[in-house]
Scaffold this motif. Structure first.
Motif, PDB file in Angstrom:
ATOM      1  N   LEU A 108       0.833  -1.209   0.000  1.00  0.00           N
ATOM      2  CA  LEU A 108       0.000   0.000   0.000  1.00  0.00           C
ATOM      3  C   LEU A 108       0.870   1.262   0.000  1.00  0.00           C
ATOM      4  O   LEU A 108       0.567   2.234  -0.709  1.00  0.00           O
ATOM      5  CB  LEU A 108      -0.924  -0.017   1.217  1.00  0.00           C
ATOM      6  CG  LEU A 108      -1.925   1.127   1.336  1.00  0.00           C
ATOM      7  CD1 LEU A 108      -2.863   1.180   0.129  1.00  0.00           C
ATOM      8  CD2 LEU A 108      -2.742   0.994   2.614  1.00  0.00           C
ATOM      9  N   GLY A 109       1.964   1.246   0.770  1.00  0.00           N
ATOM     10  CA  GLY A 109       2.884   2.379   0.765  1.00  0.00           C
ATOM     11  C   GLY A 109       3.480   2.623  -0.619  1.00  0.00           C
ATOM     12  O   GLY A 109       3.518   3.759  -1.108  1.00  0.00           O
ATOM     13  N   GLU A 110       3.909   1.546  -1.269  1.00  0.00           N
ATOM     14  CA  GLU A 110       4.495   1.692  -2.614  1.00  0.00           C
ATOM     15  C   GLU A 110       3.439   2.169  -3.622  1.00  0.00           C
ATOM     16  O   GLU A 110       3.754   2.883  -4.566  1.00  0.00           O
ATOM     17  CB  GLU A 110       5.106   0.360  -3.084  1.00  0.00           C
ATOM     18  CG  GLU A 110       6.329  -0.084  -2.278  1.00  0.00           C
ATOM     19  CD  GLU A 110       7.592   0.751  -2.557  1.00  0.00           C
ATOM     20  OE1 GLU A 110       7.635   1.467  -3.578  1.00  0.00           O
ATOM     21  OE2 GLU A 110       8.520   0.692  -1.723  1.00  0.00           O
ATOM     22  N   ARG A 111       2.194   1.746  -3.424  1.00  0.00           N
ATOM     23  CA  ARG A 111       1.127   2.192  -4.327  1.00  0.00           C
ATOM     24  C   ARG A 111       0.901   3.697  -4.215  1.00  0.00           C
ATOM     25  O   ARG A 111       0.719   4.391  -5.206  1.00  0.00           O
ATOM     26  CB  ARG A 111      -0.176   1.454  -3.992  1.00  0.00           C
ATOM     27  CG  ARG A 111      -1.404   1.933  -4.770  1.00  0.00           C
ATOM     28  CD  ARG A 111      -1.308   1.593  -6.245  1.00  0.00           C
ATOM     29  NE  ARG A 111      -2.431   2.076  -7.030  1.00  0.00           N
ATOM     30  CZ  ARG A 111      -2.520   3.302  -7.537  1.00  0.00           C
ATOM     31  NH1 ARG A 111      -1.560   4.163  -7.344  1.00  0.00           N
ATOM     32  NH2 ARG A 111      -3.575   3.642  -8.238  1.00  0.00           N
ATOM     33  N   ARG A 112       0.903   4.194  -2.977  1.00  0.00           N
ATOM     34  CA  ARG A 112       0.551   5.603  -2.788  1.00  0.00           C
ATOM     35  C   ARG A 112       1.724   6.546  -3.045  1.00  0.00           C
ATOM     36  O   ARG A 112       1.554   7.627  -3.597  1.00  0.00           O
ATOM     37  CB  ARG A 112       0.023   5.800  -1.362  1.00  0.00           C
ATOM     38  CG  ARG A 112      -0.672   7.144  -1.172  1.00  0.00           C
ATOM     39  CD  ARG A 112      -1.760   7.099  -0.145  1.00  0.00           C
ATOM     40  NE  ARG A 112      -2.747   6.079  -0.442  1.00  0.00           N
ATOM     41  CZ  ARG A 112      -3.661   5.646   0.421  1.00  0.00           C
ATOM     42  NH1 ARG A 112      -3.715   6.129   1.642  1.00  0.00           N
ATOM     43  NH2 ARG A 112      -4.521   4.711   0.070  1.00  0.00           N
ATOM     44  N   TRP A 113       2.920   6.117  -2.649  1.00  0.00           N
ATOM     45  CA  TRP A 113       4.050   7.056  -2.689  1.00  0.00           C
ATOM     46  C   TRP A 113       5.317   6.471  -3.305  1.00  0.00           C
ATOM     47  O   TRP A 113       6.353   7.099  -3.271  1.00  0.00           O
ATOM     48  CB  TRP A 113       4.372   7.525  -1.255  1.00  0.00           C
ATOM     49  CG  TRP A 113       3.277   8.318  -0.619  1.00  0.00           C
ATOM     50  CD1 TRP A 113       2.740   9.500  -1.075  1.00  0.00           C
ATOM     51  CD2 TRP A 113       2.573   8.017   0.593  1.00  0.00           C
ATOM     52  NE1 TRP A 113       1.748   9.937  -0.229  1.00  0.00           N
ATOM     53  CE2 TRP A 113       1.627   9.057   0.814  1.00  0.00           C
ATOM     54  CE3 TRP A 113       2.651   6.975   1.523  1.00  0.00           C
ATOM     55  CZ2 TRP A 113       0.773   9.079   1.918  1.00  0.00           C
ATOM     56  CZ3 TRP A 113       1.794   6.999   2.630  1.00  0.00           C
ATOM     57  CH2 TRP A 113       0.871   8.029   2.812  1.00  0.00           C
ATOM     58  N   GLY A 114       5.266   5.259  -3.851  1.00  0.00           N
ATOM     59  CA  GLY A 114       6.503   4.621  -4.294  1.00  0.00           C
ATOM     60  C   GLY A 114       6.445   4.085  -5.713  1.00  0.00           C
ATOM     61  O   GLY A 114       5.932   4.731  -6.629  1.00  0.00           O
ATOM     62  N   ALA A 115       6.937   2.881  -5.891  1.00  0.00           N
ATOM     63  CA  ALA A 115       7.203   2.309  -7.213  1.00  0.00           C
ATOM     64  C   ALA A 115       5.953   1.808  -7.929  1.00  0.00           C
ATOM     65  O   ALA A 115       6.050   1.305  -9.052  1.00  0.00           O
ATOM     66  CB  ALA A 115       8.211   1.164  -7.079  1.00  0.00           C
ATOM     67  N   ALA A 116       4.792   1.945  -7.308  1.00  0.00           N
ATOM     68  CA  ALA A 116       3.560   1.465  -7.941  1.00  0.00           C
ATOM     69  C   ALA A 116       2.530   2.586  -8.089  1.00  0.00           C
ATOM     70  O   ALA A 116       1.336   2.320  -8.223  1.00  0.00           O
ATOM     71  CB  ALA A 116       2.963   0.311  -7.131  1.00  0.00           C
TER      72      ALA A 116
END
Lengths: 288, 288
Positions: A108-116
């Motif tokens: 979820l972190g990567e979705r919102r602010w990272g590689a996703a």
């Protein structure tokens, strides 16, 4: 402000923030549940929080209809089985508390602010002491009967490998053949001492590529993000891409077998903080 | 009334209905795209349709942003590559047309009127001439980069099996080891002549159980529905459940290793009509 908890088997990380920029954080050793949870609550005391998110080691009860939703269920970690982690934090702080399994929170972190940020359907893997995978689709971390346990999928022993496997449940599953302890047991040395041995990393890349082929054909994700201690080896990701191209053999999702692989199998952008930052996102979603 | 099309490699089935009770249906041989699609359009002519659903053999372009959405992409079936199946039907009939890959359509049919009425997250497998799997979650058939190709996941060769595998792309993948043609090639006889040989079906059940373990750990579905010609063998499903219990080894989703397996691995309820009935559901969803 939101509260964030990354609950791990050796340490709990806690933080406060509104975004990936955390304004205060601390680390609490994971001892017994009473002591550890009391220290977590103490950290948040006095802060005016809107909600708290938790990304926790599992297995967790994530059945929304369950009275014990948000509890750690049966874990080999002494004293922690059947700990109502979410409910204890919620009762003490009096704010909404959300919870996901660690790799789900990191996803979820990567979705919102990272590689996703630019994809809707992706998988987040961590390959270290263990192997876990989280799957994001339809704007949420996927759970079904429970949460995935992607470390325990079937892989095929490579022809030049006679290691029996290191998983106490499945022997030669993905985790049993490719997590850090499996690498150490197979080659008879600590992973840190094996970086100069090419054969170690080529074999490792082949097992990771097998798992990514399976996940590709089951989920058709738009991206696979992979982090964790084992991925610290320079060049491993390029080897994985190369073997994945061979594994896919041009079948289905065929464009991936070409140059798109560099954009398909990628590193996390949030690094070691993905779980903690994901917990901020979990908290946001409760009140946002 | 809705129109339904089940587009298969050897025949197209077409029907009209409002529910799983079809009021008219016909079968059209799959020859070249011009002839076959013209016959489909002719069948629907004169009926007052609200929408049409298609469950089609793949691979399909299912990218909603694509100009060629709903086209068959690259298929070994002569003449059918790059056929804009959805758009030709829509242009001719002037009604909304929806499309899903065959197993996805069957999954939707089972969700609405069959063996998955009571669950939100499940997998539908068909094991016959080939192997396909569709995944339903979040109230829709899952697609990501494309649609899943679950027949091509990794499995491990069983110790007592030396068959090299029958998949032209991956050799010993799930389909290459467990689809009907693989069974025939391994044992040197037609599947219909092998029903009395216990060793054939025990090995088959072990491969299916491996695949179901992997799918269980990737997706944590609430149910796996499995149909197709190979499943016509009496007792195969019980063997699969028994081997799956051993494969899961009590790890994760542990309750499934016990008595719940009878409710976890189940037969389809819509049988041979699942795809056609699923196409009715696809059409309903367009206008409902």
């Amino acid at each position: 402000m939101y509260g964030a908890i990354e609950a791990g088997g050796t340490k709990f990380r806690v933080a406060i923030g509104e975004s990936p920029s955390l304004v205060a954080d601390a680390t609490i050793p994971t001892t017994d549940p009473e002591t550890t949870i009391a220290a977590v609550i103490d950290f948040f005391g006095g802060h005016d929080l809107k909600a708290v998110g938790i990304a926790a080691f599992g297995p967790l009860d994530l059945d929304p209809a369950s009275d014990t939703h948000g509890s750690i269920t049966t874990t080999p970690k002494p004293g922690w089985s059947n700990t109502p982690l979410k409910n204890r934090i919620a009762d003490a702080l009096g704010v909404p508390v959300g919870i996901a399994v660690d790799v789900g929170g990191a996803a979820l972190g990567e979705r919102r602010w990272g590689a996703a940020r630019d994809v809707d359907t992706f998988v987040y893997f961590t390959i270290g002491t263990g192997i876990g995978g989280g799957f994001f689709t339809g704007n949420r971390i996927h759970t079904g009967y429970g949460h995935p346990e992607m470390g325990h999928i079937v892989i095929a022993r490579e022809p030049d490998d006679d290691f029996v496997g290191h998983c106490p449940f499945h022997g030669a599953c993905f985790e049993g053949m490719a997590a850090g302890p499996a690498i150490s047991a197979r080659w008879g040395d600590r992973v840190a001492n094996l970086h100069s041995r090419e054969e170690v990393w080529d074999l490792e890349a082949r097992y990771i590529a097998q798992a990514f082929r399976t996940v590709t054909y089951v989920l058709a994700p738009q991206r696979i993000i992979v982090g964790g201690g084992v991925l610290q080896h320079d060049g491993l990701l390029d080897l994985v891409r190369s073997h994945l191209s061979r594994e896919l053999a041009g079948y289905g999702m065929a464009a991936l077998a070409g140059s798109d692989l560099a954009n398909y199998v990628v590193e996390p952008e949030l690094g070691q903080d993905a779980g903690l930052i994901g917990a901020i996102a979990i908290a946001q979603d409760l009140v946002g």
